[in-house]
Design an enzyme around this catalytic site. Sequence first.
Site, PDB file in Angstrom:
ATOM      1  N   TYR A  61       9.434  33.519  41.802  1.00  0.00           N
ATOM      2  CA  TYR A  61       8.611  32.570  42.550  1.00  0.00           C
ATOM      3  C   TYR A  61       8.925  31.118  42.164  1.00  0.00           C
ATOM      4  O   TYR A  61       8.844  30.221  42.986  1.00  0.00           O
ATOM      5  CB  TYR A  61       7.114  32.812  42.275  1.00  0.00           C
ATOM      6  CG  TYR A  61       6.438  33.772  43.214  1.00  0.00           C
ATOM      7  CD1 TYR A  61       6.849  35.107  43.296  1.00  0.00           C
ATOM      8  CD2 TYR A  61       5.383  33.365  44.012  1.00  0.00           C
ATOM      9  CE1 TYR A  61       6.208  35.995  44.145  1.00  0.00           C
ATOM     10  CE2 TYR A  61       4.736  34.255  44.861  1.00  0.00           C
ATOM     11  CZ  TYR A  61       5.157  35.562  44.924  1.00  0.00           C
ATOM     12  OH  TYR A  61       4.516  36.422  45.765  1.00  0.00           O
ATOM     13  N   LYS A 114      12.058  46.777  36.358  1.00  0.00           N
ATOM     14  CA  LYS A 114      13.237  47.366  36.992  1.00  0.00           C
ATOM     15  C   LYS A 114      14.383  47.216  35.994  1.00  0.00           C
ATOM     16  O   LYS A 114      15.416  46.585  36.269  1.00  0.00           O
ATOM     17  CB  LYS A 114      13.513  46.646  38.335  1.00  0.00           C
ATOM     18  CG  LYS A 114      14.594  47.270  39.188  1.00  0.00           C
ATOM     19  CD  LYS A 114      14.210  48.599  39.833  1.00  0.00           C
ATOM     20  CE  LYS A 114      15.377  49.188  40.601  1.00  0.00           C
ATOM     21  NZ  LYS A 114      15.105  50.550  41.125  1.00  0.00           N
ATOM     22  N   ASP A 157       9.903  50.932  41.568  1.00  0.00           N
ATOM     23  CA  ASP A 157       9.968  51.852  42.720  1.00  0.00           C
ATOM     24  C   ASP A 157       9.153  53.119  42.463  1.00  0.00           C
ATOM     25  O   ASP A 157       8.400  53.593  43.313  1.00  0.00           O
ATOM     26  CB  ASP A 157      11.426  52.153  43.118  1.00  0.00           C
ATOM     27  CG  ASP A 157      12.314  52.548  41.946  1.00  0.00           C
ATOM     28  OD1 ASP A 157      11.868  52.459  40.780  1.00  0.00           O
ATOM     29  OD2 ASP A 157      13.471  52.948  42.205  1.00  0.00           O
ATOM     30  N   ASP A 162       2.758  41.131  43.074  1.00  0.00           N
ATOM     31  CA  ASP A 162       2.312  40.731  44.412  1.00  0.00           C
ATOM     32  C   ASP A 162       2.369  41.928  45.355  1.00  0.00           C
ATOM     33  O   ASP A 162       1.412  42.239  46.057  1.00  0.00           O
ATOM     34  CB  ASP A 162       3.214  39.591  44.923  1.00  0.00           C
ATOM     35  CG  ASP A 162       2.832  39.136  46.319  1.00  0.00           C
ATOM     36  OD1 ASP A 162       1.617  38.947  46.564  1.00  0.00           O
ATOM     37  OD2 ASP A 162       3.728  38.967  47.166  1.00  0.00           O
ATOM     38  N   ASP A 170      -0.946  44.565  46.897  1.00  0.00           N
ATOM     39  CA  ASP A 170      -1.272  44.794  48.311  1.00  0.00           C
ATOM     40  C   ASP A 170      -1.251  46.299  48.589  1.00  0.00           C
ATOM     41  O   ASP A 170      -2.091  46.821  49.318  1.00  0.00           O
ATOM     42  CB  ASP A 170      -0.275  44.076  49.246  1.00  0.00           C
ATOM     43  CG  ASP A 170      -0.793  42.721  49.721  1.00  0.00           C
ATOM     44  OD1 ASP A 170      -1.461  42.022  48.918  1.00  0.00           O
ATOM     45  OD2 ASP A 170      -0.554  42.358  50.888  1.00  0.00           O
TER      46      ASP A 170
HETATM   47  C1  IPM Z   1      -1.066  36.241  46.806  1.00  0.00           C
HETATM   48  C2  IPM Z   1      -0.368  35.628  47.993  1.00  0.00           C
HETATM   49  C3  IPM Z   1       0.467  34.445  47.503  1.00  0.00           C
HETATM   50  C4  IPM Z   1       1.517  34.993  46.565  1.00  0.00           C
HETATM   51  C5  IPM Z   1       1.105  33.614  48.622  1.00  0.00           C
HETATM   52  C6  IPM Z   1       0.061  33.065  49.564  1.00  0.00           C
HETATM   53  C7  IPM Z   1       1.942  32.512  48.065  1.00  0.00           C
HETATM   54  O1  IPM Z   1       0.398  36.569  48.658  1.00  0.00           O
HETATM   55  O2  IPM Z   1      -1.859  35.545  46.151  1.00  0.00           O
HETATM   56  O3  IPM Z   1      -0.851  37.408  46.517  1.00  0.00           O
HETATM   57  O4  IPM Z   1       2.569  35.477  47.010  1.00  0.00           O
HETATM   58  O5  IPM Z   1       1.287  34.926  45.359  1.00  0.00           O
HETATM   59 MN    MN Z   2       0.169  38.580  47.887  1.00  0.00          MN
END
Ligand code: IPM
Ligand code: MN
Length: 351
Positions: free
Chosen positions: A141, A186, A219, A243, A247
């Site tokens: 990042y 990884k 993975d 990240d 999700d």
């Molecule tokens: C999160 C979001 C952010 C990230 C974006 C909005 C930059 O996806 O907080 O998970 O990737 O960290």
């Molecule tokens: Mn995110």
Amino acid sequence: MKALIALMAGDGIGPEVTAEAVRCLNVVARQHGHDFAFEAAPVGAIAIETTGSPLPEPTLALAKRCDAILFGAIGTPKYADPTLKVRPEQGLLKLRQELGLYANLRPVTCFPSVYDVSPLKPELLAGVDIMVIRELTGGIYFGEKTRTETSATDICTYTVAEVERIVRLGATLARARRGKLCSVDKANVLETSRLWRSVVQPIMKDEFPDVALEHMYIDAAAMHLLRRPSDFDVVITENMFGDILTDEASMLPGSLGLCPSASLGTGTRGLYEPIHGSAPDIAGRGIANPYATILSAAMLLRHSLGLESEARQIEAAVASALADGVRTADLKPTGQPANTREAGDAVVARL
Ligand code: IPM
Ligand code: MN
């Protein structure tokens, strides 16, 4: 207790969901004699519109003098194009970096009353209680980026010190939980992951011999998270893996609308936000799920203000509202869904 809480509601549904979290914080403050002052500041697309910057100087200054930040969400369709030079996300990334918020705590809790919302079978969800700690200020990042006509690079760098603090935090949290730490990397491919692993091993052996350590490739972790989620306790991983993995993990509770987070640094100041985005498709309609933001406010009480019992009070009130069937549209209600305000009312009533 006296505290200054910065309100960065941001874009889309951000203002709607943070408003409900603020109501909950005010109720708890009144009940327990706390003095919470709130100060609002623009961030994200709304800040670009009014100042040209996604993180205007006064917003950053507020971030640096407050005790905690309650953050909503950022992004609007106008700024969705990832090739734009100035983008809402930069506001959030800069905040994380400027405040040194290197550890992102993302708890994954499945509420039994809404198991049906998850695409996973209920028998897989029983006992799921995961704390993912995502490294938040390093890795790909924040590494150097280059671009030519025909190629591009994103450099991924980690230092020993950056990994050490995540390992110690993860192991300390694991010790107070089920005593298990899973380090996700990884290392079969990436040099940063080999460094990560080489830092994890001695710290765990020397300082946390009582915590069971497991290394897992990203993975495989993505797969096991769905196959046997209840086996995980604390998970530590680098920025981008975290990240993606979180999700995915949000599908265990069944909705991003149930997933809070805390971003912490060396002091007690932290940034608290739902892990969902600004949801432009439903913004302004008052129907967004405020629970993730309310649960983030509970994390704020716990981690920045040291108010553990007040944090639990809010968490219990959310669990109780869900158990009583107060469901927003994302939670597959059988009848008429609760709107944002009604879900907030339900939590407030139970506080
Ligand atoms: C999160 C979001 C952010 C990230 C974006 C909005 C930059 O996806 O907080 O998970 O990737 O960290
Ligand atoms: Mn995110």
